[in-house]
Enzyme design. Structure first.
Site, PDB file in Angstrom:
ATOM      1  CG  ASP A 102      -2.319  -0.117   1.013  1.00 11.97           C
ATOM      2  OD1 ASP A 102      -2.894   0.832   0.467  1.00 11.97           O
ATOM      3  OD2 ASP A 102      -2.883  -1.178   1.354  1.00 11.97           O
ATOM      4  CG  ASP A 140      -5.008   4.708   0.950  1.00 16.70           C
ATOM      5  OD1 ASP A 140      -5.939   3.889   0.958  1.00 16.70           O
ATOM      6  OD2 ASP A 140      -4.973   5.714   1.690  1.00 16.70           O
ATOM      7  CD  GLU A 178      -9.157   3.505  -1.828  1.00 18.78           C
ATOM      8  OE1 GLU A 178      -9.955   3.026  -1.026  1.00 18.78           O
ATOM      9  OE2 GLU A 178      -8.418   4.465  -1.544  1.00 18.78           O
ATOM     10  CG  HIS A 180      -8.684  -2.740   3.982  1.00 19.51           C
ATOM     11  ND1 HIS A 180      -8.249  -2.706   2.673  1.00 19.51           N
ATOM     12  CD2 HIS A 180      -8.678  -1.460   4.398  1.00 19.51           C
ATOM     13  CE1 HIS A 180      -7.986  -1.459   2.327  1.00 19.51           C
ATOM     14  NE2 HIS A 180      -8.238  -0.671   3.366  1.00 19.51           N
ATOM     15  CG  ASP A 181     -11.623   0.514   3.356  1.00 20.92           C
ATOM     16  OD1 ASP A 181     -11.070   0.584   4.476  1.00 20.92           O
ATOM     17  OD2 ASP A 181     -11.149   1.048   2.342  1.00 20.92           O
TER      18      ASP A 181
HETATM   19  C1  NOJ Z   1      -8.691   3.963   1.784  1.00 17.08           C
HETATM   20  C2  NOJ Z   1      -8.322   2.821   2.665  1.00 17.08           C
HETATM   21  O1  NOJ Z   1      -8.724   1.634   2.041  1.00 17.08           O
HETATM   22  C3  NOJ Z   1      -9.010   3.052   3.982  1.00 17.08           C
HETATM   23  O2  NOJ Z   1      -8.884   1.929   4.815  1.00 17.08           O
HETATM   24  C4  NOJ Z   1      -8.460   4.284   4.622  1.00 17.08           C
HETATM   25  O3  NOJ Z   1      -9.208   4.592   5.765  1.00 17.08           O
HETATM   26  C5  NOJ Z   1      -8.508   5.477   3.675  1.00 17.08           C
HETATM   27  N1  NOJ Z   1      -8.136   5.155   2.337  1.00 17.08           N
HETATM   28  C6  NOJ Z   1      -7.569   6.561   4.133  1.00 17.08           C
HETATM   29  O4  NOJ Z   1      -6.253   6.177   3.911  1.00 17.08           O
END
Ligand code: NOJ
Length: 538
Positions: free
Chosen positions: A99, A195, A252, A317-318
């Site tokens: 990441d 990210d 992302e 993971h989110d």
């Molecule tokens: C995206 C990430 O997947 C997430 O977990 C994070 O909170 C935010 N970006 C901020 O970095």
């Protein structure tokens, strides 16, 4: 086709390091833990690992709040461990991505400590400061600004208070960020999941949003998402660093990115993760199949048209766990296998999230304090006066990011075989039945089905059509069936999946069945959660 040659035949697997495997018995997953389980990845058959943040961090946001970009959190290991992980992956023909956290630092990062120390500090402009906050809202709720008592101004933070956004319009800051990418690539990593790149360009006039506001806050992502200037930053990163490596760059892109944005991104990076397929749910919580078909088709066709690849994934993971979101925990084998079937034969690069392959579910937590994620905590704080505890729990049970962070369920032993000690985040109660060890021993398990699908995709007589073949949806007005075809000059593969818990029929001639997630198949009919894969030679 953008990206390195190996990308099209990759199957990705995301590891959330703190929850994967604890090698040293402190309750937290670590890099040596991934090393201990590395043969499991070969066994599963994936060949592109994405390792989530392992950098030193106060852990306000699960490691996305980084306090030193060129190091390893001592609780997770050392630089030598990371180097070993890269080498051991390569020995097994697994590429490895890290990441690259690009939008913010931790407020404990030395840059921010300097920046906030005085108005004329030379790093003041590494961040975005204002005498008065505007009405922009943050992704984690509330204002996107936080007051800094030390210097008497507000800093922009579109995520948590402890995550100040960095100022990419500053060339010196950009160079520092480029050096970070160079550092890891020099160490041997094969690329990055980048990210939050959608947010690198902000409306630096910092004017109020005119969009609808609630309590003085406007959740108007357009002020800091997918703005033109960020493509220049990415082009600079590409020419200065990325062009010199055989690597993959996957951005992302949230903030409502659509194909026109994606086309701009893929001029400089290889692929973009969009979010559109994650929350396709009907009001009653069941999966909205027509919507899912539409978004997957939109993105897939759009990228094929430009001869580009795209990552395909259900959850990361989110998000909540796939089994709880689109599957049925009461019928885990059938529904889990059906979801594997759809994902693993799509055009692009499929990514699994650790635990998906065994059907891990959302946590069974019954107490608010079990939820630790910063956005869960913010939700609790913002709603504790207006909602009952039961309502808050019901919301978190479906939506919390903690589900994605659950310790990996390796066995039915204490702490799910994840650690010798009580893990930092409570393990899910169902580990006795849902775990890797028991599924390894069962030839008919979900895990073994994932292995079969991955193998079919990249090591079989169907690999060419499954990786490079064209994609088209099977036309249907069904609310249950997700069907598509992959085609090359030699054959057509048809995938038909029933995403709901009822028997449905389909109007399509049957070809040779090569995969069925249930024991039998009646032509023209799909039983609850049944998925089949058929081939027709030309
Ligand atoms: C995206 C990430 O997947 C997430 O977990 C994070 O909170 C935010 N970006 C901020 O970095």
């Amino acid at each position: 086709m953008t990206g390195p040659k190996w990308l099209a035949t990759s199957v990705g697997y995301e590891i959330y390091p703190r929850s994967f495997y604890d090698s040293d018995g402190d309750g937290v997953g670590d890099i040596k833990g991934i090393l201990e389980k590395i043969d499991y990845l070969s066994y599963l058959g994936v060949n592109l690992l994405w390792v989530g943040p392992f950098y030193p961090s106060p852990l306000d946001d699960n490691g996305y709040d980084v306090s030193d970009f060129k190091n390893v959190d001592p609780r997770l290991g050392t630089l030598a461990d990371i180097k070993q992980l890269i080498d051991e992956c390569h020995r097994r023909d697994i590429r490895i991505l890290f990441d690259y956290v690009m939008n913010q630092t931790s407020d404990e990062h030395p840059w921010f400590i300097e920046s906030r120390s005085s108005l004329d500090n030379k790093k003041r402009d590494y961040y975005i400061w204002s005498k008065k906050p505007n009405n922009w809202g943050s992704f984690f709720g509330g204002s996107a600004w936080n007051y800094d008592a030390q210097s008497g101004e507000y800093y922009l933070k579109i995520f948590s208070n402890k995550m100040p956004d960095i100022n990419w319009s500053n060339p010196q800051l950009r160079q520092e960020m480029f050096d970070i990418a160079q550092f890891w690539l020099d160490l041997g990593v094969d690329g990055f999941r980048m990210d939050a790149i959608a947010h690198l360009g902000k409306d630096m006039s910092l004017t109020h949003s005119r969009k609808k506001s609630e309590g003085g806050i406007s959740y108007d992502w357009s002020k800091f998402s997918n703005r033109e200037v960020l493509y220049d930053y990415l082009a600079e990163l590409k020419s200065k660093v990325f062009d010199h490596f055989d690597m993959v760059s996957i951005g992302e892109v949230g903030g409502g990115a659509k194909l026109p944005d994606a086309y701009k991104y893929t001029k400089t990076i290889d692929m973009v993760f969009n979010f559109d397929a994650v929350w396709c749910l009907n009001k009653d919580g069941s999966v909205n199949v027509p919507q899912l078909r539409e978004v997957i088709n939109y993105w897939t066709q759009g990228m094929i048209k430009k001869k580009q690849l795209l990552p395909q994934y259900w959850q990361n993971h989110d998000h909540p766990r796939l089994m709880s979101q689109y599957g049925n925990p009461a019928k885990p084998k059938a529904s889990g296998k059906m979801l594997a079937t759809i994902l693993l034969f799509l055009y692009g690069v499929p990514f699994l999230y650790n635990g998906e392959e065994i059907g891990m579910t959302n946590a069974d937590y019954q107490k608010l304090e079990d939820f630790r994620d910063v956005s869960s905590q913010n939700y609790i704080q913002m709603h504790q006066d207006s909602l009952s505890e039961a309502d808050i729990l019901a919301h978190l049970a479906k939506n919390s990011r903690d589900h994605g962070h659950l310790p990996m369920q390796w066995s039915n032993k204490k702490h799910a075989g994840f650690s010798q000690k009580t893990p930092y985040l409570k393990v899910n109660g169902n580990y006795k039945t849902v775990n890797v060890e028991s599924q390894m021993a069962d030839v008919d398990s979900l895990l073994n089905y994932y292995r079969t699908c991955i193998d079919l995709r990249i090591n079989s007589q169907y690999s060419d059509v499954l990786t490079m073949g064209d994609f088209k949806l099977v036309e249907t007005d069904s609310n249950e069936i997700f069907g598509y075809q992959r085609e090359n000059k030699d054959m057509i593969i048809t995938v038909l999946a029933n995403m709901h818990d009822k028997t449905v029929s389909y109007q399509l001639g049957d070809d040779n069945l090569i995969l069925n997630n249930l024991e039998s198949h009646t032509p023209g009919q799909l039983d609850p959660y049944q998925s089949i894969v058929m081939v027709r030679q030309k």
